[in-house]
Design a protein around this motif. Sequence first.
Motif, mmCIF file in Angstrom:
data_model
loop_
_atom_site.group_PDB
_atom_site.id
_atom_site.type_symbol
_atom_site.label_atom_id
_atom_site.label_comp_id
_atom_site.label_asym_id
_atom_site.label_seq_id
_atom_site.Cartn_x
_atom_site.Cartn_y
_atom_site.Cartn_z
ATOM 1 N N ILE A 103 0.797 -1.227 0.000
ATOM 2 C CA ILE A 103 0.000 0.000 0.000
ATOM 3 C C ILE A 103 0.830 1.277 0.000
ATOM 4 O O ILE A 103 0.600 2.179 -0.818
ATOM 5 N N GLU A 104 1.791 1.399 0.903
ATOM 6 C CA GLU A 104 2.466 2.688 1.070
ATOM 7 C C GLU A 104 3.350 3.109 -0.104
ATOM 8 O O GLU A 104 3.410 4.308 -0.420
ATOM 9 N N PRO A 105 4.060 2.199 -0.791
ATOM 10 C CA PRO A 105 4.795 2.654 -1.977
ATOM 11 C C PRO A 105 3.863 3.225 -3.053
ATOM 12 O O PRO A 105 4.203 4.228 -3.701
ATOM 13 N N ALA A 106 2.685 2.619 -3.212
ATOM 14 C CA ALA A 106 1.723 3.140 -4.190
ATOM 15 C C ALA A 106 1.209 4.516 -3.767
ATOM 16 O O ALA A 106 0.984 5.401 -4.607
ATOM 17 N N ILE A 107 1.032 4.714 -2.460
ATOM 18 C CA ILE A 107 0.614 6.025 -1.951
ATOM 19 C C ILE A 107 1.697 7.067 -2.239
ATOM 20 O O ILE A 107 1.393 8.192 -2.676
ATOM 21 N N ALA A 108 2.955 6.717 -2.019
ATOM 22 C CA ALA A 108 4.048 7.649 -2.308
ATOM 23 C C ALA A 108 4.084 8.001 -3.796
ATOM 24 O O ALA A 108 4.337 9.154 -4.170
ATOM 25 N N ARG A 109 3.827 7.019 -4.623
ATOM 26 C CA ARG A 109 3.782 7.269 -6.078
ATOM 27 C C ARG A 109 2.692 8.287 -6.412
ATOM 28 O O ARG A 109 2.910 9.234 -7.183
ATOM 29 N N GLU A 110 1.499 8.094 -5.842
ATOM 30 C CA GLU A 110 0.392 9.019 -6.085
ATOM 31 C C GLU A 110 0.703 10.410 -5.542
ATOM 32 O O GLU A 110 0.307 11.423 -6.136
ATOM 33 N N ALA A 111 1.413 10.465 -4.417
ATOM 34 C CA ALA A 111 1.781 11.762 -3.850
ATOM 35 C C ALA A 111 2.702 12.520 -4.801
ATOM 36 O O ALA A 111 2.566 13.735 -4.973
ATOM 37 N N ALA A 112 3.644 11.817 -5.417
ATOM 38 C CA ALA A 112 4.562 12.466 -6.359
ATOM 39 C C ALA A 112 3.817 13.036 -7.564
ATOM 40 O O ALA A 112 4.220 14.046 -8.140
ATOM 41 N N ILE A 113 2.716 12.420 -7.920
ATOM 42 C CA ILE A 113 1.927 12.876 -9.071
ATOM 43 C C ILE A 113 1.023 14.043 -8.688
ATOM 44 O O ILE A 113 0.874 15.008 -9.455
ATOM 45 N N SER A 119 1.274 20.880 0.225
ATOM 46 C CA SER A 119 1.513 19.532 0.760
ATOM 47 C C SER A 119 3.001 19.216 0.819
ATOM 48 O O SER A 119 3.485 18.607 1.779
ATOM 49 N N ILE A 120 3.727 19.620 -0.203
ATOM 50 C CA ILE A 120 5.172 19.382 -0.220
ATOM 51 C C ILE A 120 5.856 20.156 0.895
ATOM 52 O O ILE A 120 6.752 19.637 1.579
ATOM 53 N N LEU A 121 5.423 21.390 1.126
ATOM 54 C CA LEU A 121 5.975 22.179 2.225
ATOM 55 C C LEU A 121 5.703 21.497 3.562
ATOM 56 O O LEU A 121 6.590 21.403 4.427
ATOM 57 N N ILE A 198 12.592 9.852 0.003
ATOM 58 C CA ILE A 198 11.161 9.827 -0.318
ATOM 59 C C ILE A 198 10.655 11.230 -0.623
ATOM 60 O O ILE A 198 9.999 11.466 -1.644
ATOM 61 N N THR A 199 10.960 12.160 0.265
ATOM 62 C CA THR A 199 10.434 13.518 0.100
ATOM 63 C C THR A 199 11.052 14.200 -1.124
ATOM 64 O O THR A 199 10.369 14.955 -1.820
ATOM 65 N N ALA A 200 12.321 13.932 -1.393
ATOM 66 C CA ALA A 200 12.960 14.521 -2.568
ATOM 67 C C ALA A 200 12.306 14.020 -3.853
ATOM 68 O O ALA A 200 12.091 14.787 -4.803
ATOM 69 N N ALA A 201 11.973 12.732 -3.883
ATOM 70 C CA ALA A 201 11.323 12.176 -5.076
ATOM 71 C C ALA A 201 9.928 12.760 -5.268
ATOM 72 O O ALA A 201 9.512 13.056 -6.392
ATOM 73 N N ILE A 202 9.193 12.936 -4.168
ATOM 74 C CA ILE A 202 7.864 13.536 -4.267
ATOM 75 C C ILE A 202 7.976 14.978 -4.763
ATOM 76 O O ILE A 202 7.248 15.404 -5.657
ATOM 77 N N GLU A 203 8.922 15.717 -4.195
ATOM 78 C CA GLU A 203 9.087 17.125 -4.575
ATOM 79 C C GLU A 203 9.517 17.277 -6.028
ATOM 80 O O GLU A 203 9.125 18.235 -6.708
ATOM 81 N N SER A 208 8.121 6.982 -9.832
ATOM 82 C CA SER A 208 8.848 5.714 -9.687
ATOM 83 C C SER A 208 9.876 5.807 -8.572
ATOM 84 O O SER A 208 10.060 4.871 -7.784
ATOM 85 N N GLY A 209 10.555 6.965 -8.478
ATOM 86 C CA GLY A 209 11.543 7.153 -7.421
ATOM 87 C C GLY A 209 10.910 7.177 -6.050
ATOM 88 O O GLY A 209 11.453 6.609 -5.093
ATOM 89 N N ALA A 210 9.749 7.837 -5.936
ATOM 90 C CA ALA A 210 9.051 7.893 -4.649
ATOM 91 C C ALA A 210 8.580 6.509 -4.233
ATOM 92 O O ALA A 210 8.697 6.128 -3.057
ATOM 93 N N GLU A 211 8.062 5.755 -5.179
ATOM 94 C CA GLU A 211 7.591 4.396 -4.896
ATOM 95 C C GLU A 211 8.751 3.518 -4.427
ATOM 96 O O GLU A 211 8.645 2.800 -3.419
#
Length: 229
Positions: A103-113, A119-121, A198-203, A208-211
Amino acid sequence: MLKRLEPFEREDPVSVLRNFISGGGYAPGDRLPAERELIVSLDMSRATLRKALDVLERDGTIWRHVGKGTFIASQGGPDGAAHLLELGRHLTPVKMTRARLCIEPAIAREAAINASRESILTINTIKDRARNATSWADYEAEDDHLHRAIAVATDNPLLVGIFDQLNQVRRAVALGNVVRGSERPPENHSSFTEHERITAAIESRDPSGAEAAMRQHIASVSARLFGED
C-alpha cells in the motif's frame, strides 16, 4: 448556525469534539466547519481545538488536508479503532510489513503525481521535525505525521482512509514488539536518509523514485525493528 455548548459540556475537549461530530450527523467524507467556526461554537481556544483535532486525527476519526479542511475519515470513531487494534494484535510483524509494502509505496507514487505545493511544504517541515526529535516518542509521532502527510498529498480521501486504518493496525503490531536501546534516535539513524529520499522524489515529481524509496524505507524499518527482510 452552529450550537454553542454550555460550560459543563466543555470539561474534556476531545469528548466535546467527538460529541459534536456524532451529534451533527457527519458521514465519512464530510467536511467539518472551519476552525474559526469551531472555536466559537465549542468555546475553545485555537490551541485547545487543535490538540483535540490531533487526537482525533491520530485515532483515525478525521483527516486533514492543507488548504481544504478537516474531513471525517472512512472508518472513524472509537468502535472502528478498537476493531483495527484488535486485528493488529493477531497480525505478525512480517504480515504487517507485507501489507505496508502493498500500500504505502503506491501512496508515495500518487503523492509524487498529485502533491500540491502546500503539501510538499508540509511534508518537508514534518521531515525536519522528525530529524530534530529529542526522544523516540517525539520521533515516532513525527514519523506518523510524515507518512500521513504523504497520504494526504495524494489528494485522494480513499487513500487517506486506507492509510489511517493500516497505520492503526501497524501501531498495534509494534506495541510490545519494539524495544529502544537509547533515549532518542542517533544522528546516523537510517530513516533520516530514507525520509530525505522519499520527500525529494515527491518534490521532484518522480513517481517511480518515490515508490522505490518508500519500498526501501519500509523494508529497512522492518529489518531493523523485527529482523525481517
